[in-house]
Design an enzyme around this catalytic site. Structure first.
Site, PDB file in Angstrom:
ATOM      1  CG  ASP A  68      -1.083   8.320 -16.340  1.00 26.52           C
ATOM      2  OD1 ASP A  68      -2.219   7.963 -15.675  1.00 26.52           O
ATOM      3  OD2 ASP A  68      -1.290   8.031 -17.745  1.00 26.52           O
ATOM      4  CE  LYS A  78      -3.937  12.615 -11.381  1.00 28.72           C
ATOM      5  NZ  LYS A  78      -3.192  11.982 -12.644  1.00 28.72           N
ATOM      6  N   GLY A  98      -6.797   6.278 -13.944  1.00 28.72           N
ATOM      7  CA  GLY A  98      -6.411   5.054 -13.493  1.00 28.72           C
ATOM      8  C   GLY A  98      -5.425   5.350 -12.534  1.00 28.72           C
ATOM      9  CG  HIS A  99      -5.849   8.001  -9.627  1.00 22.97           C
ATOM     10  ND1 HIS A  99      -6.808   9.002  -9.103  1.00 22.97           N
ATOM     11  CD2 HIS A  99      -5.854   8.349 -11.202  1.00 22.97           C
ATOM     12  CE1 HIS A  99      -7.005   9.878  -9.896  1.00 22.97           C
ATOM     13  NE2 HIS A  99      -6.327   9.730 -11.291  1.00 22.97           N
ATOM     14  CD  GLN A 137      -8.820  12.577 -16.388  1.00 19.99           C
ATOM     15  OE1 GLN A 137      -9.754  13.696 -15.858  1.00 19.99           O
ATOM     16  NE2 GLN A 137      -9.099  11.193 -16.264  1.00 19.99           N
TER      17      GLN A 137
HETATM   18  P1  GDP Z   1      -1.979   8.787 -11.540  1.00 21.43           P
HETATM   19  O1  GDP Z   1      -2.913   8.436 -12.638  1.00 21.43           O
HETATM   20  O2  GDP Z   1      -1.482  10.040 -11.438  1.00 21.43           O
HETATM   21  O3  GDP Z   1      -2.562   8.334 -10.252  1.00 21.43           O
HETATM   22  O4  GDP Z   1      -0.840   7.900 -12.007  1.00 21.43           O
HETATM   23  P2  GDP Z   1      -0.492   6.296 -12.450  1.00 21.43           P
HETATM   24  O5  GDP Z   1      -1.002   5.465 -11.171  1.00 21.43           O
HETATM   25  O6  GDP Z   1      -1.652   6.292 -13.748  1.00 21.43           O
HETATM   26  O7  GDP Z   1       0.744   6.144 -13.081  1.00 21.43           O
HETATM   27  C1  GDP Z   1       2.058   6.594 -12.045  1.00 21.43           C
HETATM   28  C2  GDP Z   1       2.741   4.968 -11.908  1.00 21.43           C
HETATM   29  O8  GDP Z   1       4.063   5.338 -11.392  1.00 21.43           O
HETATM   30  C3  GDP Z   1       2.057   4.042 -11.058  1.00 21.43           C
HETATM   31  O9  GDP Z   1       2.544   2.821 -11.744  1.00 21.43           O
HETATM   32  C4  GDP Z   1       2.617   4.208  -9.818  1.00 21.43           C
HETATM   33  O10 GDP Z   1       2.663   3.082  -9.067  1.00 21.43           O
HETATM   34  C5  GDP Z   1       4.017   4.543 -10.182  1.00 21.43           C
HETATM   35  N1  GDP Z   1       4.725   5.412  -9.252  1.00 21.43           N
HETATM   36  C6  GDP Z   1       4.135   6.655  -8.443  1.00 21.43           C
HETATM   37  N2  GDP Z   1       5.242   7.149  -7.879  1.00 21.43           N
HETATM   38  C7  GDP Z   1       6.387   6.363  -8.047  1.00 21.43           C
HETATM   39  C8  GDP Z   1       7.977   6.350  -7.531  1.00 21.43           C
HETATM   40  O11 GDP Z   1       8.246   7.452  -6.901  1.00 21.43           O
HETATM   41  N3  GDP Z   1       8.538   5.522  -8.131  1.00 21.43           N
HETATM   42  C9  GDP Z   1       8.123   4.536  -8.921  1.00 21.43           C
HETATM   43  N4  GDP Z   1       9.035   3.699  -9.328  1.00 21.43           N
HETATM   44  N5  GDP Z   1       6.814   4.378  -9.371  1.00 21.43           N
HETATM   45  C10 GDP Z   1       5.863   5.240  -8.763  1.00 21.43           C
HETATM   46  P1  IMO Z   2      -5.325  10.012 -14.772  1.00 21.13           P
HETATM   47  O1  IMO Z   2      -6.148  10.494 -13.550  1.00 21.13           O
HETATM   48  C1  IMO Z   2      -3.371  10.241 -18.788  1.00 21.13           C
HETATM   49  C2  IMO Z   2      -5.917  11.441 -21.885  1.00 21.13           C
HETATM   50  C3  IMO Z   2      -6.268  10.273 -22.992  1.00 21.13           C
HETATM   51  C4  IMO Z   2      -6.362  11.204 -24.361  1.00 21.13           C
HETATM   52  C5  IMO Z   2      -7.158  12.372 -23.632  1.00 21.13           C
HETATM   53  C6  IMO Z   2      -8.658  12.336 -23.713  1.00 21.13           C
HETATM   54  O2  IMO Z   2      -4.857   8.410 -14.640  1.00 21.13           O
HETATM   55  O3  IMO Z   2      -4.042  10.839 -14.565  1.00 21.13           O
HETATM   56  P2  IMO Z   2     -10.453  10.939 -22.672  1.00 21.13           P
HETATM   57  O4  IMO Z   2     -10.748   9.391 -22.561  1.00 21.13           O
HETATM   58  O5  IMO Z   2     -10.292  11.587 -21.435  1.00 21.13           O
HETATM   59  O6  IMO Z   2     -11.667  11.649 -23.791  1.00 21.13           O
HETATM   60  O7  IMO Z   2      -9.096  11.075 -23.604  1.00 21.13           O
HETATM   61  O8  IMO Z   2      -6.686  12.457 -22.156  1.00 21.13           O
HETATM   62  N1  IMO Z   2      -6.251  10.726 -20.468  1.00 21.13           N
HETATM   63  C7  IMO Z   2      -5.373  10.435 -19.569  1.00 21.13           C
HETATM   64  N2  IMO Z   2      -4.014  10.438 -19.591  1.00 21.13           N
HETATM   65  N3  IMO Z   2      -3.879   9.945 -17.559  1.00 21.13           N
HETATM   66  C8  IMO Z   2      -5.202   9.970 -17.368  1.00 21.13           C
HETATM   67  O9  IMO Z   2      -5.883   9.977 -16.022  1.00 21.13           O
HETATM   68  C9  IMO Z   2      -6.121  10.302 -18.382  1.00 21.13           C
HETATM   69  N4  IMO Z   2      -7.365  10.495 -18.779  1.00 21.13           N
HETATM   70  C10 IMO Z   2      -7.429  10.824 -19.855  1.00 21.13           C
HETATM   71  O10 IMO Z   2      -5.261   9.535 -23.136  1.00 21.13           O
HETATM   72  O11 IMO Z   2      -5.014  11.704 -24.723  1.00 21.13           O
HETATM   73 MG    MG Z   3      -3.334   7.350 -14.174  1.00 20.90          MG
END
Ligand code: GDP
Ligand code: IMO
Ligand code: MG
Length: 422
Positions: free
Chosen positions: A13, A16, A40-41, A223
């Site tokens: 998270d 990415k 979840g991206h 991840q």
């Molecule tokens: P990922 O799994 O690495 O793609 O990240 P996620 O989407 O799960 O979580 C990142 C969160 O941060 C999302 O809600 C993005 O919209 C948000 N985000 C990414 N870059 C920024 C930033 O520079 N500022 C803010 N406020 N939100 C950001």
């Molecule tokens: P993105 O791509 C954050 C975490 C789960 C748990 C561990 C194992 O959005 O960064 P799993 O369901 O994979 O067996 O869970 O890994 N986890 C993540 N945490 N971002 C993710 O993906 C994750 N995918 C799995 O919360 O701790």
């Molecule tokens: Mg994510």
């Protein structure tokens, strides 16, 4: 742009999805090489929010080829739902998405086993996303899994599924869980197989053709480094190689064709699920949650939050070979008076400048902090480095130096435009 692997440098998270979206502008092909719909991206474009789980984030830009590679695990029913959801939002998915024949399937017994194993673990649970990821990769390693190539062969799929359901119903029974109906699962997954068939391809050949054409390939990591099955905080990890090497095995593109590794990290740290998080801090968690931030994109769970941990990111730079850094969520720290950065761990008399492998030692480690003055100015409108307060630039420079890689991208908001290319 050359062939670029993008990885998460923390616990997932990191942002990415947003950075992939920015980098996709210069790429021809975007490929997911590991993980499944546990990811979840999030990408924000012109006020519209998209959350991608298995479909590469590159799908949001026109004329890009997106590939789900052999190293990913695919829940066919959930992939159909994701494609349909994106189509409803106006995203064109036609001849621009390919699904590897050799990617393994996630089936309902994997999800059920994932849930049951977590229940049995009780307070030692991993905190998985319950998407069946661990059991699906388990079947792959045990050589008992079903693959996409099986799903699209109706007779073969029927026979294999029947045996697998029988076997797994025995295991579910031992857990005291409800058995699965072969008929119901078969109908549902066959329908998904028919829907997905046009996307199925030999993606290794397809990607090598792209390499020969001189296309630029972007590998979308899922991840993060510390969730890697080998390099993460085992057993509190996911079941795939989330680090840069996973991009090669998960796509069939050899290491010497890779030109660059980009590591994405937040300006602080978050983690969702259980396991050690040395810099965890309730104050910063409360602040970010009160702003409506840091809730999981897949499960909606509140993420645990803490200060930036440079011991961890330096380790990530080492195992991934990170060349360039993208630092996101800088704006999340805008209101703080003082910002802490972890520069070492202490366990009793022992100091660590790397992440210890023994999970019990890591859980005991206390962070050693350096302090930086906060900038207390909104940064979300900055579009170049010189727009940022001097204190923000000092902070970012320190994070890059401590991590040991070059700062290439700074992100000050979720939107595409809220990006500083350095
Ligand atoms: P990922 O799994 O690495 O793609 O990240 P996620 O989407 O799960 O979580 C990142 C969160 O941060 C999302 O809600 C993005 O919209 C948000 N985000 C990414 N870059 C920024 C930033 O520079 N500022 C803010 N406020 N939100 C950001
Ligand atoms: P993105 O791509 C954050 C975490 C789960 C748990 C561990 C194992 O959005 O960064 P799993 O369901 O994979 O067996 O869970 O890994 N986890 C993540 N945490 N971002 C993710 O993906 C994750 N995918 C799995 O919360 O701790
Ligand atoms: Mg994510």
């Amino acid at each position: 742009m050359a062939n670029t692997i993008l990885v998460g440098a923390q616990w997932g998270d990191e942002g990415k999805g947003k950075i992939i979206d920015v980098l996709t502008e210069q790429a021809d092909v975007v490929v997911r090489t590991q993980g499944g719909n546990n990811a979840g991206h999030t990408v924000h474009i012109k006020g519209q929010k998209y959350v991608l789980h298995l479909v590469p984030s590159g799908i949001l830009r026109k004329q890009k080829v997106c590939v789900i590679g052999n190293g990913a695990v695919v829940d066919p029913v959930s992939l159909v739902e994701e494609i349909e959801g994106l189509r409803k939002l106006g995203v064109k998915i036609d001849r621009n998405l390919y699904l590897s024949e050799t990617a393994h399937l996630v089936l309902p017994y994997h999800r059920e086993l994932d849930a049951q194993r977590e229940i049995v673990k009780g307070k030692n649970k991993i905190g998985t996303t319950k998407r069946g990821i661990g059991p699906a990769y388990g079947d792959k390693a045990a050589r008992t899994g079903l693959r996409v190539v099986d799903l699209v062969k109706p007779e073969r799929f029927k026979q294999q599924l029947e045996l697998k359901i029988k076997e797994n119903n025995g295991i579910l029974k031992a857990f005291g869980a409800k058995p699965l109906s072969f008929k119901k699962v078969h109908e549902e997954y066959r329908a998904a197989g028919d829907y997905l068939k046009p996307f199925v391809a030999n993606t290794v050949i397809l990607l090598h053709e792209a390499v020969r054409r001189g296309d630029d390939i972007l590998f979308e990591g899922a991840q993060g480094t510390f969730l890697d099955i080998d390099h993460g905080t085992y057993p509190f990890v996911t079941s795939s190689n989330t680090t840069a090497g996973g991009a090669c095995t998960g796509s069939g593109i050899p290491p010497h064709r890779i030109d660059r590794v980009v590591g994405v990290m937040k300006a602080y740290t978050t983690r969702v699920g259980e396991g050690p998080l040395p810099t965890e801090n309730a104050e910063i968690a409360d602040m970010l949650h009160a702003m409506g931030r840091e809730f999981g994109a897949t499960t909606g769970r509140p993420r645990r939050c803490g200060w930036f941990d440079s011991v961890a990111t330096r380790h990530a730079a080492m195992v991934n070979g990170i060349d360039d850094l993208a630092i996101t969520n800088i704006d999340g720290l805008d209101s703080l008076e003082t910002i802490k950065v972890c520069i070492g761990y202490r366990d009793g008399d022992r100091q660590y400048d790397y992440v210890p492998n023994d999970i019990e030692v890591l859980a005991r480690c206390q962070p050693v902090y350096a302090e930086f003055p906060g900038w207390r100015t909104p940064t979300d409108r900055a579009r170049k480095m010189s727009d940022l307060p001097a204190k923000t630039r000092t902070y970012l420079k320190a994070l890059a130096e401590l991590t040991g890689a070059k700062l290439a991208i700074a992100s000050v908001g979720p939107g595409r435009e809220q990006t500083i290319l350095i």
